[in-house]
Design an enzyme around this catalytic site. Structure first.
Site, PDB file in Angstrom:
ATOM      1  NE  ARG A  60      49.695  45.738  74.627  1.00 61.53           N
ATOM      2  CZ  ARG A  60      49.014  46.027  73.603  1.00 61.53           C
ATOM      3  NH1 ARG A  60      48.038  46.782  73.671  1.00 61.53           N
ATOM      4  NH2 ARG A  60      49.417  45.936  72.256  1.00 61.53           N
ATOM      5  CG  ASP A  70      48.875  44.545  66.441  1.00 65.63           C
ATOM      6  OD1 ASP A  70      47.874  44.582  65.951  1.00 65.63           O
ATOM      7  OD2 ASP A  70      49.349  45.395  67.575  1.00 65.63           O
TER       8      ASP A  70
END
Length: 535
Positions: A170, A450
């Protein structure tokens, strides 16, 4: 390291930072390849970012997202995406995490079907982190990655290729720059840097292994952004002499505008898309940001905004229906829990939440799910194995689902508690301090936080503080005096700062959060002003 030579470019590319090993990946040929990507696609990227700003201005003026009238024919059409490669037919459990060598080895060895190597929300984009990540993935693709912990001597090495998870990568989103790489004085797109550099060095090797390359594409907001990615990937395939459609992608539906264009996003990428993913935490963040000026769309505290809330249930079920109608995978969301050592009851309660969440996903028709910690893989695997004996559930068409615009935008009911308010302050400060210190994946109160979860906390604080007349459930006004008291109470909550990631940068993080919450206009992303403080 070698790859197909790109044609020389006229533009001037400068790398403004140095870290050990970067010459191995930033070869002259690789830099020429990156220069070509920037020259060709930077104008289109900037046009898409302008379109985002214009769309948000429409929302700020009271407008609401909706399904597009100009793309009705795409939604009504009888079409499907291209057949999926064998390596992506079974994705029942995927693990995600940053790209440091130890994490890469552990994730590929974890027993999950897929490992998403994340340059985005779980990686703090310091220059050493980015280069180390590219080097680690280069070695992993070739089976040579090893790592030894310096103080303990513990050694990590990859299992045989046949036992490894399928690698997906990603890159960072379209909105982010890579400030250390400039072309004619202009920062390069972080998306093109991350994906382009990985593809340049590894695409042909992965194609020879019948393993892609495969990518996750984050934070798209429209079909036009998907089309831009398709153009980029077409270009990369031509430059690297790969067959058309060799590169496969999965798109995260993690913005509110994108949920209204899922058919269109699949259509724009139809020759190479493998599925869509419910990026639930970023989706909640996007809901908050999209409706930042809408007093009637304020959400309760994060712990109450679960996937069983009607607007999130509608989002996930519409994603399943849309994907399966088109022959693509519908991937579930993240289980952020991590094992709780030393407290069996608390650990059992956490695992019960994971079990209920994964059971909800597989029963609804999802083809797979995400976990943040290897210890959760057996539990998620068991649940999907029991309820999904086939490699996927694309045959589950969910024709019973009927979702309207109102279903997708109606906010959930709930409250704001003092613990919820102060918890948002703590999570945002602790995550930001760790991020500034180079750590993008931080365990806080037995959850793996995150950037997405920190963004929920930060955006909720801004919206609550800028919405007149809000009160905690105990009657306390939600105002800047409450925020100040939360900052003053934070040292007691944190305890010994030396024991938490980024503890030395807590005061800096408090200052950043204070400025962002005091600002009259909500900053689009926490990581934009924070990025200037890295390195």
């Amino acid at each position: 390291m070698s790859a197909v030579m790109a044609q020389p470019q006229q533009a001037d590319l400068d790398v403004t930072a140095q870290t050990p090993g970067q010459a191995d990946v930033l070869t002259p040929a690789a830099l020429a390849f990156l220069t070509g990507l920037h020259t060709r696609f930077e104008p289109a990227r900037q046009a898409r970012l302008r379109a985002r700003r214009e769309r948000q201005a429409f929302f700020d003026a009271g407008g609401l997202p909706d399904f597009r009238e100009d793309t009705r024919a795409i939604r009504a059409g009888d079409w499907k995406v291209a057949p999926l490669p064998k390596a992506l037919l079974d994705r029942r459990v995927e693990i995600t995490g940053p790209v440091d060598p130890k994490m890469v080895i552990n994730a590929l060895n974890s027993g999950a079907k897929v490992y998403m190597a994340d340059f985005e929300d779980s990686t703090s984009p310091t220059w050493p982190n980015l280069i180390a990540g590219q080097r680690a993935l280069h070695a992993a693709v070739r089976g040579t990655l090893e790592f030894t912990v310096s103080d303990t001597g513990k050694h990590y090495a990859l299992r045989p290729f046949e036992e490894q998870a399928v690698l997906m990568v990603r890159p960072r989103g379209w909105h982010l720059d890579e400030k250390h790489v400039r072309v004619d004085g202009v920062p390069m797109s972080a998306s093109l840097f991350d994906l382009g550099l990985f593809a340049f060095h590894n695409a042909r090797e992965l194609a020879a292994l019948d393993r892609g390359p495969y990518f996750y594409l984050p934070k798209l907001q429209s079909m036009e952004e998907a089309q831009l990615w398709n153009d980029v990937l077409d270009h990369i395939e031509r430059e690297l002499r790969l067959p058309p459609g060799q590169i496969k992608v999965t798109v995260l539906i993690e913005t509110l505008p994108a949920v209204f264009e899922m058919d269109e996003i699949l259509h724009a990428l139809r020759t190479r898309i493998a599925g869509l993913n419910c990026g639930r935490w970023d989706y909640v963040f996007s809901y908050l940001k999209t409706f930042r000026a809408h007093r009637d769309k304020v959400l309760p505290e994060r712990a109450q905004v679960t996937m069983t809330q009607p607007f999130l249930k509608a989002y996930s079920e519409l994603l399943i229906q849309t994907c399966h109608k088109r022959g693509a995978h519908a991937m579930g969301g993240m289980a952020a829990q991590i094992p709780i050592s030393g407290d069996e009851a608390a650990n059992d309660a956490a695992l019960a939440k994971v079990r209920a969440d994964k059971l909800r996903e597989v029963t609804a028709g999802h083809d797979g799910t995400w976990v943040a910690h290897p210890a959760l893989i057996p539990l998620a695997q068991q649940i999907f194995d029991e309820r999904m004996p086939t490699p996927n559930q694309r045959h589950v068409l969910r024709e019973d689902v009927w979702v309207t615009r109102e279903d997708l935008i109606k906010p959930s009911l709930g409250t704001i508690t003092r613990a919820g308010f102060e918890g948002n302050v703590e999570v945002c400060v602790r995550y930001l301090a760790a991020w500034l210190d180079g750590n993008g994946c931080v365990p806080i109160h037995w959850l793996m936080e995150d950037a997405a979860t920190a963004e929920i906390a930060r955006t909720q604080l801004w919206q609550w503080l800028h919405s007149d007349g809000l009160f905690l459930d105990d009657g306390t006004p939600v105002d800047f005096a409450l925020l100040e008291r939360a900052f003053l109470n934070l040292p007691t909550r944190l305890g010994d700062r030396s024991r938490i990631p980024g503890g030395s940068r807590i005061n800096e993080a408090i200052g950043v959060l204070d400025r962002l919450t005091q600002a009259d206009v909500l900053e689009d992303f926490l990581t934009l002003p924070a990025y200037a403080r890295l390195d």
